[in-house]
Each structure stands twice: as structure tokens, then as C-alpha cells.
Enzyme design. Structure first.
Site, PDB file in Angstrom:
ATOM      1  N   PRO A 195      70.107  62.552  11.349  1.00 52.68           N
ATOM      2  CA  PRO A 195      69.505  61.575  10.964  1.00 52.68           C
ATOM      3  C   PRO A 195      70.014  60.167  11.426  1.00 52.68           C
ATOM      4  CG  PRO A 195      70.110  63.030   9.072  1.00 52.68           C
ATOM      5  CD  PRO A 195      70.755  63.575  10.320  1.00 52.68           C
ATOM      6  N   LYS A 196      69.066  59.174  11.819  1.00 52.83           N
ATOM      7  CA  LYS A 196      69.420  57.833  12.393  1.00 52.83           C
ATOM      8  C   LYS A 196      69.514  56.999  11.261  1.00 52.83           C
ATOM      9  CE  LYS A 196      68.617  54.525  15.843  1.00 52.83           C
ATOM     10  NZ  LYS A 196      69.051  53.411  14.999  1.00 52.83           N
ATOM     11  N   TRP A 197      70.278  56.606  10.590  1.00 52.96           N
ATOM     12  CA  TRP A 197      70.836  55.712   9.641  1.00 52.96           C
ATOM     13  C   TRP A 197      70.516  54.215   9.962  1.00 52.96           C
ATOM     14  CZ3 TRP A 197      71.527  57.770   5.170  1.00 52.96           C
ATOM     15  CH2 TRP A 197      72.044  59.306   4.772  1.00 52.96           C
TER      16      TRP A 197
ATOM     17  N   ASP B  57      65.206  55.710  10.370  1.00 55.51           N
ATOM     18  CA  ASP B  57      64.488  55.283  11.203  1.00 55.51           C
ATOM     19  C   ASP B  57      64.389  56.105  12.549  1.00 55.51           C
ATOM     20  OD1 ASP B  57      66.738  54.558  12.270  1.00 55.51           O
ATOM     21  OD2 ASP B  57      66.211  52.441  12.704  1.00 55.51           O
ATOM     22  N   GLY B  58      64.760  57.462  12.527  1.00 58.65           N
ATOM     23  CA  GLY B  58      64.701  58.382  13.504  1.00 58.65           C
ATOM     24  C   GLY B  58      65.762  59.472  13.367  1.00 58.65           C
TER      25      GLY B  58
END
Length: 351
Positions: free
Chosen positions: A29-31, A177-178
Site C-alpha cells: 500500500p502507498k502510505w 493513496d495507491g
């Protein structure tokens, strides 16, 4: 401090993509927080920002958490985040970059920060940066992942691109966010864009190097945005102008400390007509009477903007201001961060 990997270290970076890549990748996951490399040598803990600045004074409670959770001597790459009501809160995180120590300590109690680790660069006397990421990740989990700590965690990971696509859709509600894809066999490459990021929207971190006044009076009409090219020159890429009247007035005061002193050089004021780099202030061919002058600022402020698409080396339309990025250094705002849209056959669009 005496570690096999010593500060400052520029973190490994990511390039944008339109969809989750398929191949020999590990996906995370993009933090949505502040990138941070933690250096710990016994009692000494240093939080290094993406630009090499020390963040320790802004997150005193996190320094204590890391002393409790990390091995005695290590270097860990990760992200500082603030969690509020079950989701990430970037605004509360930004509040922590404050000059008053009393304010920082109050916020540390009210909205404590957390650290999400996702790479291990050194452990004990070993420099791990040359190892494949898959091995570094296993070492991180072995060193840290089995310990339970409320404010120090290891990020989730998968080697399944389908699972990564599911995360991309499912985790957005939690403020992530991605998705980030990292080459499983790749070494750690400081400052290089060897990872791939897929975000829910196109955003860019840009330098605010000036503003134009609004036609109604001495308030900000639009921010003047720049990106650095490969040659190190700051190019004008467009503006951000969708502000309320109240916000336009507030921006005058916020930008005042960055006004360019008389006689100081500015990258957009020194060029002559033979310079091929993009500058603001050129004649508007559609409206010859339009005032194209601007108020120059020292190029030290960074903000994040949303944009729809590129036209050559500039934004096709004005960007929309998202937030200030006090964690970013201006010279890190380069063209290579931007999303390059996938190519399509126009015949397919026409059907």
C-alpha cells in the site's frame, strides 16, 4: 553514531504508472505521510527526511516509540503518518512542522505519530542495501515484524498483482493513496526512481516561485508553479488559481516571508530571449492586453497540486492546490515524478 549506512541517505524513489505493473514485483500500500529513514545506534535515534533534514524535534514521541521497537543498531526506511478516527490524516501530520517546541509537544500528546517501516538498509554491522529487496524485506520482518507496538508497524506486502489491484480499490477509504510496486530482486538505489507507484489521482509536488495578483485588488490571483528539468533549471509549468476570496487574502500573508528581496537573483528573471527554458511573463497571444507580470518569490516553498494532463512540458490546464509539503525540498520537484499517460490508438476511441 556509527552505523554501516550513515545519514544523510536519499531514499529510493518511484515513477508513476497508470495501472499496477505485472512482473517480478512485491506490492505494498502507498502510505500518505512523510518519507523518513530512521537511524538508530543504541540510545541515539535520528529521523531523516527525504531531503536530508532531521525530523526528530517534530516527533519526540515517535523517537521514544522507535527506541522501544527497533533493534539496537539499524537503519529503516519508512513513512511517518498520523492516524485519526481510523484513517490517515495528512493535515494533522503537517501541523507538527511547527517552530514552537511547546506546540510540538502538545500535538505529540494529542495526535501521536506512527512509523510504518517498509525496508531495512542496515542491521548491526551489516550494510543490506546491496541485497535483493525480497531478502531485505524478510530481514525487516525478522527484526521488527514480530514485535507488537502501537506506533511502529511493518507495512503489508504481496507478490500477487491481483491482490495489489484489490488493495488499490479497497484501501482508499482509509486515506492511503495507491499502491507501490518494488522490483523483488532489486538492490536499494538511493535517489533513483526504480519503484513504480499507482495513485488514485494525478498529483505533483511543485515549487511555488511567484504569484500573480487578482484583478479585484491586492490579493493572490494564482500561484506560479515550477519543476526542475534534468539540467537543474526551474521551468514554469503553470498556475493554481481556484481559491476563495478569503483564501486569496490569507495567501498574501503566508507568502510574505518568501518575497524576493531587491537585487536577489531569481530563476525566472535572469533569462534572456535566447533561453529555451519555460518562463512566465511572456506575451499572451490570445489576449495581448493581459498583464502577465508576477510577484517573484524565493523558490523555497513546495506544494502539491492536482493536474489533469501534460501538454509538452507544462500543465494543460491550471492545477488545483491540494496542500503545502514542508517535508519536500524544492530541488526534488522534478519532471521525472509526473505520470506519462498510456498511449491509445485514436481509432479505438472513435470505434
Amino acid at each position: 553514531m556509527d552505523l554501516p549506512v550513515m545519514p544523510p541517505v536519499e531514499p529510493m524513489l518511484a515513477k508513476s504508472a497508470a495501472k499496477v505493473p505485472i512482473g517480478d514485483y512485491l506490492y505494498e500500500p502507498k502510505w500518505d505521510g512523510y518519507r523518513c529513514i530512521v537511524f538508530r545506534d543504541g540510545a541515539e535515534v535520528l529521523l531523516g527526511s527525504r531531503g536530508g533534514k532531521e525530523l526528530s524535534r517534530y516527533f519526540p514521541e515517535l523517537v521514544e516509540s522507535l527506541r522501544e521497537a527497533l533493534p539496537e543498531r539499524c537503519v529503516v526506511d519508512g513513512e511517518i503518518v498520523v492516524v485519526q478516527d481510523g484513517r490517515l490524516d495528512f493535515d494533522r501530520l503537517s501541523d507538527r512542522i511547527h517552530p514552537a517546541d511547546s506546540r510540538v509537544r502538545l500535538l505529540a500528546q494529542q495526535t501521536p505519530a506512527s512509523f510504518i517501516g517498509f525496508d531495512l538498509l542496515a542491521l548491526g554491522d551489516r550494510d543490506l542495501t546491496g541485497l535483493p529487496f525480497r531478502e531485505r524485506r524478510a530481514a525487516l520482518v525478522d527484526a521488527l515484524g514480530r514485535q507488537e507496538h502501537e506506533h511502529v508497524r511493518v507495512t503489508r506486502i504481496t507478490d500477487d498483482d491481483t491482490q495489489a489491484g484489490t488493495w488499490f480499490e479497497r484501501f482508499e477509504g482509509a486515506g492511503l493513496d495507491g499502491v507501490v510496486a518494488k522490483p523483488a530482486q532489486g538492490p536499494y538505489t538511493p535517489g533513483e526512481r526504480t519503484m513504480v507507484k499507482v495513485k488514485h489521482e494525478r498529483t505533483a509536488d511543485v515549487v511555488v516561485a511567484g504569484y500573480r495578483l487578482h484583478k479585484t485588488g491586492p490579493i493572490v490571483g494564482s500561484l506560479m508553479l515550477g519543476l526542475y528539468g534534468a539540467d537543474g533549471v526551474l521551468n514554469y509549468v503553470g498556475g493554481a488559481s481556484a481559491f476563495t476570496t478569503v483564501r486569496r487574502k490569507e495567501l498574501i500573508d503566508e507568502l510574505a516571508p518568501y518575497l524576493l528581496p531587491e537585487g536577489e537573483a531569481h530563476p525566472w528573471l535572469e533569462a534572456d530571449e535566447t533561453d529555451e527554458h519555460r518562463r512566465p511573463g511572456t506575451l499572451n497571444r490570445w489576449n495581448a492586453g493581459k498583464d502577465m507580470s508576477f510577484v517573484p518569490l524565493r523558490p523555497q516553498l513546495v506544494c502539491e497540486v492536482r493536474y489533469d494532463q501534460l501538454q509538452g512540458d507544462r500543465f494543460r490546464h491550471n492545477g488545483r492546490f491540494v496542500r503545502w509539503r514542508p517535508d519536500r525540498e524544492p530541488d526534488s520537484c522534478r519532471y521525472d515524478q509526473l505520470d506519462v499517460p498510456a498511449s491509445y490508438d485514436l481509432g479505438d476511441v472513435f470505434g
